[in-house]
Write an enzyme that holds these catalytic residues in place. Structure first.
Site, short mmCIF file in Angstrom:
data_model
loop_
_atom_site.label_atom_id
_atom_site.label_comp_id
_atom_site.label_asym_id
_atom_site.label_seq_id
_atom_site.Cartn_x
_atom_site.Cartn_y
_atom_site.Cartn_z
CG HIS A 192 -2.06 0.94 1.12
ND1 HIS A 192 -1.95 2.28 1.38
CD2 HIS A 192 -3.33 0.72 0.71
CE1 HIS A 192 -3.12 2.84 1.16
NE2 HIS A 192 -3.97 1.93 0.73
CG ASP A 212 -8.41 -4.50 -2.69
OD1 ASP A 212 -9.62 -4.33 -2.59
OD2 ASP A 212 -7.62 -3.62 -3.05
N1 ACO Z 1 4.15 -7.63 -4.72
C1 ACO Z 1 5.49 -7.60 -4.91
N2 ACO Z 1 6.23 -6.49 -4.79
C2 ACO Z 1 5.61 -5.36 -4.45
C3 ACO Z 1 4.23 -5.32 -4.23
C4 ACO Z 1 3.48 -6.51 -4.36
N3 ACO Z 1 2.17 -6.53 -4.16
N4 ACO Z 1 3.85 -4.05 -3.91
C5 ACO Z 1 4.98 -3.33 -3.93
N5 ACO Z 1 6.05 -4.11 -4.25
C6 ACO Z 1 7.45 -3.72 -4.30
C7 ACO Z 1 7.76 -2.98 -5.61
O1 ACO Z 1 8.18 -3.85 -6.62
C8 ACO Z 1 8.86 -2.05 -5.15
O2 ACO Z 1 10.05 -2.81 -5.05
P1 ACO Z 1 11.49 -2.12 -5.40
O3 ACO Z 1 11.70 -1.10 -4.33
O4 ACO Z 1 12.47 -3.26 -5.35
O5 ACO Z 1 11.35 -1.51 -6.77
C9 ACO Z 1 8.46 -1.68 -3.73
O6 ACO Z 1 7.69 -2.79 -3.26
C10 ACO Z 1 7.61 -0.40 -3.63
O7 ACO Z 1 6.51 -0.56 -4.52
P2 ACO Z 1 5.82 0.63 -5.32
O8 ACO Z 1 5.09 0.09 -6.49
O9 ACO Z 1 6.82 1.72 -5.57
O10 ACO Z 1 4.80 1.16 -4.23
P3 ACO Z 1 3.57 2.09 -4.49
O11 ACO Z 1 3.31 2.79 -3.22
O12 ACO Z 1 3.81 2.92 -5.70
O13 ACO Z 1 2.40 1.07 -4.85
C11 ACO Z 1 0.61 -0.46 -4.64
C12 ACO Z 1 1.43 0.65 -3.95
C13 ACO Z 1 0.15 0.00 -6.03
C14 ACO Z 1 -0.62 -0.75 -3.81
C15 ACO Z 1 1.50 -1.73 -4.76
O14 ACO Z 1 1.88 -2.16 -3.47
C16 ACO Z 1 0.81 -2.85 -5.53
O15 ACO Z 1 0.86 -2.87 -6.76
N6 ACO Z 1 0.13 -3.81 -4.80
C17 ACO Z 1 -0.61 -4.86 -5.46
C18 ACO Z 1 -1.94 -4.32 -5.97
C19 ACO Z 1 -2.93 -4.08 -4.84
O16 ACO Z 1 -3.12 -4.90 -3.95
N7 ACO Z 1 -3.58 -2.91 -4.91
C20 ACO Z 1 -4.60 -2.52 -3.94
C21 ACO Z 1 -4.09 -1.40 -3.08
S1 ACO Z 1 -5.26 -0.97 -1.85
C22 ACO Z 1 -6.40 -0.10 -2.67
O17 ACO Z 1 -6.20 0.58 -3.64
C23 ACO Z 1 -7.69 -0.22 -2.18
#
Ligand code: ACO
Length: 433
Positions: free
Chosen positions: A307, A364
């Protein structure tokens, strides 16, 4: 003396005020940055940008705290969760009295139906159309059927418009589902409460009323409450951006639905179930999922994990995990996807990659399993999220419209394209190949 931030560029220093919220959150007020320095900030994804001052929802992502108008989210999980009460609180800023609630319920009941011509609009969509597309289109279409609410100049008109949108979204959602299945629409029943009425419109048939189970009605109330607002997320920010151009409430919320649709936001609940089904079918083991999620060469993410704001267990996920357990146990549902989810959570929470990045289950991760148990079809999951989120979108839109600081949302950019270059007539251009 009030705190100031000092920015040094070359040999010049500039002071900017530091503002503080009621929970101690601090921000450097850079409203005059460009005018004074000629520079802008660069912040893709707005992770460091406060776009407004808001009184609606407080989140402390480090501690895993979520409060609506100051009330901790855990306090809404009472013996009988009430989505209307939470929605009223979020929209109007205080807990409703019995009279407020009774009056609001009357407007909701009297406005649950859709205009007959609006109903015909559903026929224009093909059977099998994605319900989120229909939901957004139909919310926008409310602008055509309610021109009297395009300009909300006083409190009463705002309440009337907000209540209509809040009531009709569940009818539109249920009709979108019925259209996608090609089955007849079921009229709202004025004797049923909000969530029960939604279940009735989703699952009754002209020859047979759906029997409403009170556990399921409560679980649905709680799911909606837990989704009701989440401050400046992607869809709420969209509602505000659209609203900043003074688009009407229906158009702004329709845009919010589109923003919610994607798998990184409200579509994640659907993506979680698809991922769990994939594991169940034997396409991957839970261990492989974790490996793929960590791989630098794969696009795979562990859906329902991570998140932007929570760097701790999402408090909504904690409540939903307990509800999931409750609903499945009471209804003797043995869903193998729950076992898989629990295993993935266990593996992720002790894996260095997830621990280092502070990736925990989000709202979720468990909501889809409960919705499956309730009988909600998978492609309706993001729609359920949208019904829950509508009070938040309405509240964010209203707060913005009343905020004297509101300006049209118009970020800037750092241009990195070609510098000035001349137009070449087509006959003198060389072929690209
Ligand atoms: N699985 C694996 N790796 C992940 C995940 C995940 N679910 N989420 C983040 N990471 C990693 C990224 O690859 C990144 O790694 P790095 O530093 O080596 O490049 C690091 O964690 C940071 O991730 P970002 O994408 O920069 O974080 P951001 O804050 O931009 O994204 C998000 C947040 C979109 C929710 C992300 O965690 C994600 O895609 N999760 C899966 C989708 C999801 O569950 N979305 C629902 C969110 S809750 C909502 O909207 C109601």
């Amino acid at each position: 003396m009030a705190e100031r931030a000092i920015l040094t560029i070359g040999d010049r220093s500039y002071e900017f005020p530091v503002i503080e919220g009621s929970e101690g959150e601090r921000a450097i007020d850079i409203t005059e940055l460009r005018a004074r320095t000629g520079l802008i900030t660069y912040d893709p994804g707005f992770g460091n940008t406060g776009s407004c001052i808001s009184n609606i929802t407080f989140i402390d992502g480090e501690k895993g705290i979520l409060r609506y108008r100051g009330i901790p989210i855990e306090q809404f999980d009472r013996p009988t969760p009430n989505f209307i009460e939470a929605a009223w609180l979020i929209i109007f800023g205080r807990l409703p009295t019995k009279d407020d609630l009774a009056g609001f319920n009357v407007i909701l009941t009297e406005n649950a139906h859709l205009d007959e011509s609006m109903k015909h609009n559903f026929e224009g969509f093909p059977v099998g159309a994605p319900p989120m597309a229909m939901l957004s289109a139909m919310i926008n279409a409310l602008s055509c059927f309610h021109p009297e609410y395009l300009k909300l100049s006083d409190e009463d008109t705002f309440e009337a418009a907000a209540a209509r949108l809040f009531s009709k979204i569940r009818t539109i959602a249920a009709y979108s589902y019925r259209r996608s299945k090609g089955v007849p629409y079921i009229f709202p029943n004025p004797h049923l409460r909000y969530c029960a009425n939604f279940l009735h419109m989703m699952f009754s048939m002209p020859y047979k009323d759906h029997v409403i189970d009170s556990d399921i009605e409560d679980a649905l109330n709680l799911i909606f409450i837990l989704h009701a607002d989440h401050e400046q997320n992607c869809s709420a920010a969209t509602v505000r951006v659209v609203g900043s151009g003074q688009a009407n409430l229906f158009a702004s919320v329709a845009a919010g639905v589109c923003a919610l649709w994607g798998p990184r936001h409200g579509g994640a609940n659907l993506a979680v179930i698809r991922m769990l089904e994939d594991v169940h079918r034997g396409n991957h083991s839970p261990e492989e999922c974790i490996r793929m999620a960590k791989s630098q060469t794969s696009d795979f993410r562990l859906m329902g994990f991570g998140h932007r704001v929570y760097k701790n267990y999402d408090p909504r996920a904690r409540i939903l995990k307990a509800v999931c357990d409750r609903v499945l146990t009471r209804h003797h549902v043995n869903d193998p996807l729950l076992e898989i989810a629990l295993r993935l959570e266990e593996l992720a929470l002790k894996d260095e990659y997830f621990v280092e990045r502070k990736l925990y289950p989000n709202v979720d991760f468990y909501s889809g399993i409960i919705m499956r148990a309730i009988g909600i079809p998978t492609d309706m999951f993001p729609v359920m999220f949208a019904i829950g989120r509508v009070p938040g979108w309405i509240a964010q839109w209203r707060e913005q419209q009343g905020d004297p600081q509101t300006r049209i949302a118009r970020p800037r950019q750092i241009y990195a394209g070609p510098t000035v270059t001349s137009y070449i007539p087509i006959e003198r251009r060389e072929s690209a190949g």
